[in-house]
Write a protein that holds these residues in place. Structure first.
Motif, PDB file in Angstrom:
ATOM      1  N   THR A 120       1.207   9.540  -4.617  1.00  0.00           N
ATOM      2  CA  THR A 120       1.759  10.685  -5.337  1.00  0.00           C
ATOM      3  C   THR A 120       3.156  10.303  -5.819  1.00  0.00           C
ATOM      4  O   THR A 120       4.054  10.037  -5.011  1.00  0.00           O
ATOM      5  CB  THR A 120       1.854  11.902  -4.404  1.00  0.00           C
ATOM      6  N   HIS A 121       3.321  10.270  -7.151  1.00  0.00           N
ATOM      7  CA  HIS A 121       4.603   9.866  -7.732  1.00  0.00           C
ATOM      8  C   HIS A 121       4.661  10.345  -9.171  1.00  0.00           C
ATOM      9  O   HIS A 121       3.690  10.839  -9.724  1.00  0.00           O
ATOM     10  CB  HIS A 121       4.764   8.342  -7.660  1.00  0.00           C
ATOM     11  N   SER A 122       5.821  10.176  -9.791  1.00  0.00           N
ATOM     12  CA  SER A 122       5.987  10.610 -11.182  1.00  0.00           C
ATOM     13  C   SER A 122       6.081   9.424 -12.138  1.00  0.00           C
ATOM     14  O   SER A 122       6.471   9.597 -13.287  1.00  0.00           O
ATOM     15  CB  SER A 122       7.256  11.467 -11.297  1.00  0.00           C
ATOM     16  N   SER A 123       5.715   8.241 -11.694  1.00  0.00           N
ATOM     17  CA  SER A 123       5.836   7.038 -12.520  1.00  0.00           C
ATOM     18  C   SER A 123       4.695   6.872 -13.501  1.00  0.00           C
ATOM     19  O   SER A 123       4.806   6.105 -14.453  1.00  0.00           O
ATOM     20  CB  SER A 123       5.918   5.789 -11.648  1.00  0.00           C
ATOM     21  N   GLY A 124       3.585   7.519 -13.257  1.00  0.00           N
ATOM     22  CA  GLY A 124       2.425   7.383 -14.126  1.00  0.00           C
ATOM     23  C   GLY A 124       1.796   6.010 -13.970  1.00  0.00           C
ATOM     24  O   GLY A 124       1.811   5.403 -12.898  1.00  0.00           O
ATOM     25  N   ALA A 125       1.256   5.498 -15.078  1.00  0.00           N
ATOM     26  CA  ALA A 125       0.582   4.207 -15.036  1.00  0.00           C
ATOM     27  C   ALA A 125       1.560   3.046 -14.858  1.00  0.00           C
ATOM     28  O   ALA A 125       1.185   1.972 -14.421  1.00  0.00           O
ATOM     29  CB  ALA A 125      -0.227   4.000 -16.307  1.00  0.00           C
ATOM     30  N   ALA A 126       2.823   3.263 -15.185  1.00  0.00           N
ATOM     31  CA  ALA A 126       3.819   2.202 -15.026  1.00  0.00           C
ATOM     32  C   ALA A 126       4.064   1.870 -13.550  1.00  0.00           C
ATOM     33  O   ALA A 126       4.583   0.797 -13.231  1.00  0.00           O
ATOM     34  CB  ALA A 126       5.133   2.602 -15.690  1.00  0.00           C
ATOM     35  N   GLY A 127       3.683   2.782 -12.664  1.00  0.00           N
ATOM     36  CA  GLY A 127       3.844   2.533 -11.238  1.00  0.00           C
ATOM     37  C   GLY A 127       3.027   1.343 -10.759  1.00  0.00           C
ATOM     38  O   GLY A 127       3.313   0.763  -9.721  1.00  0.00           O
ATOM     39  N   PHE A 128       2.008   0.974 -11.532  1.00  0.00           N
ATOM     40  CA  PHE A 128       1.194  -0.211 -11.247  1.00  0.00           C
ATOM     41  C   PHE A 128       2.082  -1.448 -11.123  1.00  0.00           C
ATOM     42  O   PHE A 128       1.841  -2.305 -10.278  1.00  0.00           O
ATOM     43  CB  PHE A 128       0.162  -0.367 -12.369  1.00  0.00           C
ATOM     44  N   LEU A 129       3.105  -1.526 -11.961  1.00  0.00           N
ATOM     45  CA  LEU A 129       4.021  -2.667 -11.911  1.00  0.00           C
ATOM     46  C   LEU A 129       5.341  -2.332 -11.218  1.00  0.00           C
ATOM     47  O   LEU A 129       5.906  -3.177 -10.521  1.00  0.00           O
ATOM     48  CB  LEU A 129       4.312  -3.177 -13.321  1.00  0.00           C
ATOM     49  N   THR A 130       5.842  -1.111 -11.407  1.00  0.00           N
ATOM     50  CA  THR A 130       7.171  -0.799 -10.880  1.00  0.00           C
ATOM     51  C   THR A 130       7.176  -0.440  -9.400  1.00  0.00           C
ATOM     52  O   THR A 130       8.027  -0.910  -8.653  1.00  0.00           O
ATOM     53  CB  THR A 130       7.801   0.356 -11.683  1.00  0.00           C
ATOM     54  N   ARG A 131       6.249   0.400  -8.972  1.00  0.00           N
ATOM     55  CA  ARG A 131       6.226   0.845  -7.582  1.00  0.00           C
ATOM     56  C   ARG A 131       5.507  -0.129  -6.662  1.00  0.00           C
ATOM     57  O   ARG A 131       6.000  -0.471  -5.594  1.00  0.00           O
ATOM     58  CB  ARG A 131       5.555   2.211  -7.475  1.00  0.00           C
ATOM     59  N   THR A 132       4.295  -0.520  -7.052  1.00  0.00           N
ATOM     60  CA  THR A 132       3.465  -1.346  -6.173  1.00  0.00           C
ATOM     61  C   THR A 132       3.247  -2.743  -6.738  1.00  0.00           C
ATOM     62  O   THR A 132       2.346  -3.453  -6.301  1.00  0.00           O
ATOM     63  CB  THR A 132       2.102  -0.666  -5.935  1.00  0.00           C
ATOM     64  N   GLY A 133       4.060  -3.140  -7.696  1.00  0.00           N
ATOM     65  CA  GLY A 133       3.902  -4.456  -8.315  1.00  0.00           C
ATOM     66  C   GLY A 133       4.216  -5.608  -7.378  1.00  0.00           C
ATOM     67  O   GLY A 133       3.754  -6.734  -7.583  1.00  0.00           O
ATOM     68  N   GLY A 134       4.970  -5.346  -6.336  1.00  0.00           N
ATOM     69  CA  GLY A 134       5.262  -6.401  -5.369  1.00  0.00           C
ATOM     70  C   GLY A 134       4.011  -6.903  -4.668  1.00  0.00           C
ATOM     71  O   GLY A 134       3.962  -8.049  -4.205  1.00  0.00           O
ATOM     72  N   THR A 135       3.002  -6.067  -4.603  1.00  0.00           N
ATOM     73  CA  THR A 135       1.734  -6.452  -4.000  1.00  0.00           C
ATOM     74  C   THR A 135       1.099  -7.600  -4.779  1.00  0.00           C
ATOM     75  O   THR A 135       0.519  -8.517  -4.184  1.00  0.00           O
ATOM     76  CB  THR A 135       0.773  -5.248  -3.967  1.00  0.00           C
ATOM     77  N   ILE A 136       1.236  -7.556  -6.096  1.00  0.00           N
ATOM     78  CA  ILE A 136       0.668  -8.624  -6.936  1.00  0.00           C
ATOM     79  C   ILE A 136       1.318  -9.960  -6.605  1.00  0.00           C
ATOM     80  O   ILE A 136       0.640 -10.964  -6.368  1.00  0.00           O
ATOM     81  CB  ILE A 136       0.839  -8.288  -8.429  1.00  0.00           C
ATOM     82  N   GLY A 137       2.624  -9.978  -6.548  1.00  0.00           N
ATOM     83  CA  GLY A 137       3.344 -11.205  -6.229  1.00  0.00           C
ATOM     84  C   GLY A 137       3.076 -11.692  -4.821  1.00  0.00           C
ATOM     85  O   GLY A 137       2.965 -12.902  -4.573  1.00  0.00           O
TER      86      GLY A 137
END
Length: 170
Positions: free
Chosen positions: A51-68
């Motif tokens: 639950t957040h207000s980032s929208g689809a950009a949260g894929f990279l901004t909020r949880t993008g560290g998971t990718i790395g």
């Protein structure tokens, strides 16, 4: 062709398997990219469930560290596995165990806990080493049929050692 001893060269020297070196950086980058793809999938799921207000950009901004992090673990595993294999010049389960240990240690370091890093090293190294030892398969190689299992489970009748009856002489 015989030696001076009268033996053939193949009889004195057993053939050994020739080790084929692995390209470490190529292997590590390929596995790192594949692991980054898995990390992107996990990041997208984390973003969708959060639950957040980032929208689809949260894929990279909020949880993008998971990718790395997934990419780093995959590359670390592959690089360690291939470097250990190239140094030892043997392709066996210990290489996978070393790679799993390095990747597990990296997971513990991300959590900023040395005890967790050592435990993750032991668990992941053991799991991957065991998997490699079994031939990279979780399924057993020989699957016995129901009839074979039944015959093995139930007692078998003992063979009789009594001699055949002699024919009657009349």
């Amino acid at each position: 062709m015989a030696d001076t001893n009268g033996t053939t060269p193949s009889a004195t020297k057993p053939e050994t398997a020739v080790y084929d070196p692995k390209p470490s950086l190529q292997y590590a980058s390929a596995v790192g990219l594949q692991a980054a793809g898995v990390g992107a999938l996990v990041s997208a799921i984390q973003n969708a469930l959060g639950t957040h207000s980032s929208g689809a950009a949260g894929f990279l901004t909020r949880t993008g560290g998971t990718i790395g992090f997934f990419a780093a673990m995959g590359a670390t595993f592959a690089l360690t596995e291939s470097v250990v294999a190239n140094q030892r010049q043997v392709d066996d389960a210990l290489n996978g165990a070393a790679g799993g240990c390095a990747a597990g240690f990296l997971a513990g370091i991300r959590a900023r806990s040395l005890p967790l890093a050592v435990a993750s090293c032991a668990v992941l190294g053991t799991a991957i080493g065991t998997l490699d030892y079994n031939g990279s398969s979780l399924a057993p190689q020989h699957v016995e049929s129901i009839e074979e299992r039944r015959k093995r489970f139930f007692k078998q009748p003992r063979p009789t050692n009594s001699p055949e009856p002699a024919p009657d002489a009349e």
